[in-house]
Design an enzyme around this catalytic site. Sequence first.
Site, mmCIF file in Angstrom:
data_model
loop_
_atom_site.group_PDB
_atom_site.id
_atom_site.type_symbol
_atom_site.label_atom_id
_atom_site.label_comp_id
_atom_site.label_asym_id
_atom_site.label_seq_id
_atom_site.Cartn_x
_atom_site.Cartn_y
_atom_site.Cartn_z
ATOM 1 N N ARG A 120 0.892 -1.137 0.274
ATOM 2 C CA ARG A 120 -0.015 0.193 -0.069
ATOM 3 C C ARG A 120 0.708 1.138 0.068
ATOM 4 O O ARG A 120 0.547 2.315 -0.652
ATOM 5 C CB ARG A 120 -0.717 -0.069 1.341
ATOM 6 C CG ARG A 120 -2.211 -0.764 1.068
ATOM 7 C CD ARG A 120 -3.049 -1.018 2.135
ATOM 8 N NE ARG A 120 -3.595 -2.086 2.496
ATOM 9 C CZ ARG A 120 -3.219 -2.857 3.475
ATOM 10 N NH1 ARG A 120 -2.474 -2.577 4.510
ATOM 11 N NH2 ARG A 120 -3.832 -4.027 3.502
ATOM 12 N N SER A 277 4.047 32.772 8.999
ATOM 13 C CA SER A 277 4.984 32.897 10.267
ATOM 14 C C SER A 277 4.099 33.560 11.071
ATOM 15 O O SER A 277 3.010 34.530 11.138
ATOM 16 C CB SER A 277 5.988 33.987 9.396
ATOM 17 O OG SER A 277 6.618 34.406 10.590
ATOM 18 N N ARG A 316 17.575 -16.175 13.037
ATOM 19 C CA ARG A 316 16.765 -15.208 13.423
ATOM 20 C C ARG A 316 17.675 -14.172 14.084
ATOM 21 O O ARG A 316 17.932 -14.439 15.448
ATOM 22 C CB ARG A 316 15.189 -15.429 14.075
ATOM 23 C CG ARG A 316 14.747 -14.126 14.111
ATOM 24 C CD ARG A 316 13.017 -14.460 14.370
ATOM 25 N NE ARG A 316 12.462 -15.590 14.550
ATOM 26 C CZ ARG A 316 12.390 -16.482 13.782
ATOM 27 N NH1 ARG A 316 12.317 -16.409 12.706
ATOM 28 N NH2 ARG A 316 12.019 -17.758 14.246
#
Lengths: 407, 407, 407, 407
Positions: A120, A277, A316
Amino acid sequence: MDAGPFEQFLSTPEMAGVFGAPAFVQAMLDFEAALAQAQAAEGLLTPEVAAAIAGACRVQALDVPALLAASGRAGSLAIPLVAQLKAAVARHDAQAAKQVHLGATSQDAIDTGLVLCTRRALALVDRDLSALAAALLRLADRHGAAPVLARTLMQPASVTSFGFKVAAHWLQPLLRAQQRLHEAGAAALQLQLGGAVGTLAQMGGKGPAVRSRTAAALSLADPGGTWHTARDEWLRLGCELGLLAGTLGKLARDWSLMGQGEIAEIAEPGGEGRGGSTAMAHKRNPVAAMLALAAAQRAPQRVAALLQGMVQEHERALGGWQAELAEWSGLWLAVHGGLKPLAEAAAGLQVDEARMRQNIAAFEARDAMFDAALAQPARERADELLQRLRPQAAALAAAQPWAAWLP
Amino acid sequence: MDAGPFEQFLSTPEMAGVFGAPAFVQAMLDFEAALAQAQAAEGLLTPEVAAAIAGACRVQALDVPALLAASGRAGSLAIPLVAQLKAAVARHDAQAAKQVHLGATSQDAIDTGLVLCTRRALALVDRDLSALAAALLRLADRHGAAPVLARTLMQPASVTSFGFKVAAHWLQPLLRAQQRLHEAGAAALQLQLGGAVGTLAQMGGKGPAVRSRTAAALSLADPGGTWHTARDEWLRLGCELGLLAGTLGKLARDWSLMGQGEIAEIAEPGGEGRGGSTAMAHKRNPVAAMLALAAAQRAPQRVAALLQGMVQEHERALGGWQAELAEWSGLWLAVHGGLKPLAEAAAGLQVDEARMRQNIAAFEARDAMFDAALAQPARERADELLQRLRPQAAALAAAQPWAAWLP
Amino acid sequence: MDAGPFEQFLSTPEMAGVFGAPAFVQAMLDFEAALAQAQAAEGLLTPEVAAAIAGACRVQALDVPALLAASGRAGSLAIPLVAQLKAAVARHDAQAAKQVHLGATSQDAIDTGLVLCTRRALALVDRDLSALAAALLRLADRHGAAPVLARTLMQPASVTSFGFKVAAHWLQPLLRAQQRLHEAGAAALQLQLGGAVGTLAQMGGKGPAVRSRTAAALSLADPGGTWHTARDEWLRLGCELGLLAGTLGKLARDWSLMGQGEIAEIAEPGGEGRGGSTAMAHKRNPVAAMLALAAAQRAPQRVAALLQGMVQEHERALGGWQAELAEWSGLWLAVHGGLKPLAEAAAGLQVDEARMRQNIAAFEARDAMFDAALAQPARERADELLQRLRPQAAALAAAQPWAAWLP
Amino acid sequence: MDAGPFEQFLSTPEMAGVFGAPAFVQAMLDFEAALAQAQAAEGLLTPEVAAAIAGACRVQALDVPALLAASGRAGSLAIPLVAQLKAAVARHDAQAAKQVHLGATSQDAIDTGLVLCTRRALALVDRDLSALAAALLRLADRHGAAPVLARTLMQPASVTSFGFKVAAHWLQPLLRAQQRLHEAGAAALQLQLGGAVGTLAQMGGKGPAVRSRTAAALSLADPGGTWHTARDEWLRLGCELGLLAGTLGKLARDWSLMGQGEIAEIAEPGGEGRGGSTAMAHKRNPVAAMLALAAAQRAPQRVAALLQGMVQEHERALGGWQAELAEWSGLWLAVHGGLKPLAEAAAGLQVDEARMRQNIAAFEARDAMFDAALAQPARERADELLQRLRPQAAALAAAQPWAAWLP
């Protein structure tokens, strides 16, 4: 838990949603559902069990805050997910609950979940790259012939054309980035499924077939193995994000320099709530450039952290992989935070050709290199280039490889 | 907007609260209130106006999501804050509303707000450093005399004592880190107040006095000037966080190595929901070490991004300062995410002295360097060292410079 | 082996000499000589043996290219050093040769050697910081009153004074950097002497006394222990270099912006061979700013690599410490490559006050914030500040803590 | 100027030669010669002039130290090169000297020179990748069937086969890295030729033809434009180096863990001068792993610095591009410093299958996950994988796209 105001300031709500907890938890659940169904198709589960599991795989059925709160102590986001999912399944079918996540490991769910979120994210980035490219092409159409000072090492050097700046400095690397993202994304969007130690040992001889079916169900590539600790294809996609951030930063740097009050060749569009600003009512700040420059400062460090994390231990990693997860999503948040505002600002960029000419004129007397006629070869180079870039931009915009997953 | 599951996984809810949007917005409001009151004391505002402003400076009165949503487009988190605050004041006193944020600039509110949040962050880190140091001292007391293999370049090298490992490798750099944090924190926790371009020009001759009073009201140091673009004292504190992350990472790396199943000299405490596995019921993973190693991988990149951001343009940077805000809070989130679990795990660390002796014994025959008697000089060095470190740890733990601001 | 043209381009010959192979090898030999003499004073060696060892500790007596060539395979720069030194001693005294490096380990020689080189590097940096500070003070004297545009977010914002820019943005952080370098240098310049695993076990009860004597002989601090794997005090000095690079980069960024042809408020000095162009005869490029900006881009990554390397294994790291050595020297090379040219250019910086006024005038009509009278508060702030900075600069320049070791 | 002992320690003499000053200067001269001849072919120069220029393009004819010494002040390595080359040509043909570097700019010579050096660097890396892959395949052949503990999060987790570790964790990502290097190298090895501001304006209508001819003469791709400030294709190659460093670091981390004295499943080969210790005669240190881990710590920071440098100003950057040059060569030096020793060590890696079985046996009683029969699915997965990897490795090794440029 709240993202902190600074990440929100520098990213987009769309990308925050893509990597938000509900989306990620649902993505892990999508993996669990697809796995159960693939295992049923291969005879490892009954269809009823798979249906019971898949039916429970909705984020609304889980307690996401509790899941997250338990994750640190558990050392894994998937451990509390699986526990909650089992409990949810067990409410309807105690036997089925025991078969949740069968033969898989935490990293399978987490990595695959992250892959689904990343698809996505890629869709968003791809959409906004196309928009930015289209806006730049329109700028080249409208103002490409205008001569403009070329500056090297922060000094006026000679004359070029605005179209050459647009085409060669801004658009061409952007289209290359988009092209490489298409390639790197295709290689990176793979299922992760290896089980405890990558060998699918707990699925008997059915492992590869389950992997293949699960991948197909999620419309992901089947890696034909595992990438638990071999992160190179995944991180190559991250490197491409880093390169994109640099390309956007270069464009933003140029905008910020050309937009200086004393030079005033371009200006970002104004409008309500944009670039003001608190101290100086007269100001209009180049906020899109600001966000892209912030992204370009942040992204290289995310890439470095990702690369550093590749030194993973055995089957892992301890620390390196877990850090990768946060750096990965942070990278996408940062880069989209720079890309989207640039795409919007490019569509309304104000170009002052007269001022470009005046700025050249101020130097014309100094050296033949400031002869405005030198814009002519720049125009020719730009035309050659744009002839190639236009169809490339169109093809890339049409490809939309992940549009189906736009959030 | 949600923090993303990965930052939550790798940080702590306490630190996330410190830098969360409500806390940060309230901190900016604290600045605005203190400023108004200081200006009243110097005669720039009436006491009534200051009271009206200060009375409105409650985050509950603002729409924080709207503020954040507007910030990107505005290019500043303070612009929508000031707009909302003015509107809140105006509901009671339209005249007072015009005097909100008088003579100040966005960066004044944002930097000071971040300083106030950082003071709380320091309080948390300081608290947990004291806890970790105390736990390490207890480990040295209980198990300090045990001989243990010393290993260099990942090979057994000779014999040392567990107390020496604790004192010299883990505790001493930790106490130095705490000491330097006290110093760097004291220098960094300063008010920011310079107005539009750092000169306090909009407060006439009263600027320095207003700055001094505002600082006092917030219990912050008065910098005697501005640090809008001179970030060195601020970022020196960030560097100290980076050094702390490295020190924690070294400890965690040692734990992870000593805790390997084949070596088994130490183990993190177990317990419900701690360090399990979705695939391997037998496992107990060293999750505190994991979180500290993840932090140690992430923090250096945050420091690099902060240092990179120092190259700021003129009187306020475009991109570099804004990126700093997010990297800053991310650094604290990452480091506390490693520190707190280590402090908790150290309190329950399991030490297997018998296994340490067995591991030495397996090498004793190879070389005189593995004579267990070599633990004796290590014990002597450790004793000398601990004699110095104990009072230092006690003094640091007692100092608690920011305990009043513990969240 | 040659440094590569790019490091030479971006650094200085002085700093390259400080960390060059002959200097570093001699520094390791200085350690070996001091160690032998300290051991003799403690009765571990005879005075004759110590004299024989010390007498051989001259880099001219060794084959440095062979030493370097052997180092990779050996996994250490000190292993071939000790081998060559033993051979050199043995030519005169075979018994003495056996006592070379007694009870020490490779890292002792390498770390201490690097400390000795770093002291010279600090002397260079300190000298050039004083020079740059003095040049900036002269600029403030000569041109401080000039009004100049203040610019925020790359847009003209209001008016300040050139003196305020010099004092607040450039000089003040520079003096703070120098002050912190003095502090961090004092803490970092320590002997390393721990023996095989940090416990000085091979020197019997004499270890601490030998360490103390060796430190004194080299005019280094005695750490009272070892810092083989606790690199925080050392790397804090590295962080200060990183902060200095950022401060220099900010100054250089400002110079590059103010020196743009269209703005032309300042210019780096010209001169033979300085800042030309192969393609554009008219150009004068701001090369000092260029070198400082390059340094500011490189230094943060060196700092990150150093911090990453802190995660060291057990009693001596595999990879992390070795990488530190190269990153450390690279950091000093990069930063001095930016500092020295800035100090030289600052001494001749051309300031165009008339152009500063014209640039303001072009905006005056737009907003009251561009009223040149706003330079007055800036002048007052600058005066206050310079009153504090002048004596600070003088004291720092006089301190010269490492001048005796200027190469 | 000397490279410093630390870079030499951590790199290889071969790679140092590739990026050394003589090689780089000659490469810039090769560009100048090819340019002159292409310009003659297009009628911009006479053949005689081109011959005079090309004839002088030998590094032996220049004073390289003087060139380097002048480069910092000049702000460019090409300015003194062109000056010296003109002088060398002028000794024979004063008219020809004026036509040296006609219509080109410094960056054209420097970038193209660096491309030519990089082609040699790629040849070295490619050669050693093939060697490492071949050695790993031999390890799989000899020891692939051996069962070995699989470890996750630094804890024994289950059983796998040594062949699966070799194939899935080490070899497969290595071959992917090689494949991607072939692709990225092909895209990156392009001529740079754009003239002063990228438009080839000084070559009239002949610019594109000259570019095309120059590229062909140097066997480089014609980019069809310029990439002075669009560094993405170039830096993508740098990213691939970073990914490769991570892949090597993962392998080295595994070696260092499996080679621990207490685990002892593998050992790097020993031999004269290899992996000893000054303090511990018994030790054999894993020096190839050490060098690869050092590289894996350094490379990510080089990549980050390169990405950071992409934010380039206008038509040529001030600082960002110049820093890139040094970071680029440093990246190659670091990575080859890790790759080559691994390739050598892999060829002699000692594998202790008996010890692997013992290590499993120590856990067998704890959990069914430690049943050695679980090596069987690992063997099947490895076989499937190796069937795909063997021809891939052979094809990559045969391709040798840059073998002609091996130094």
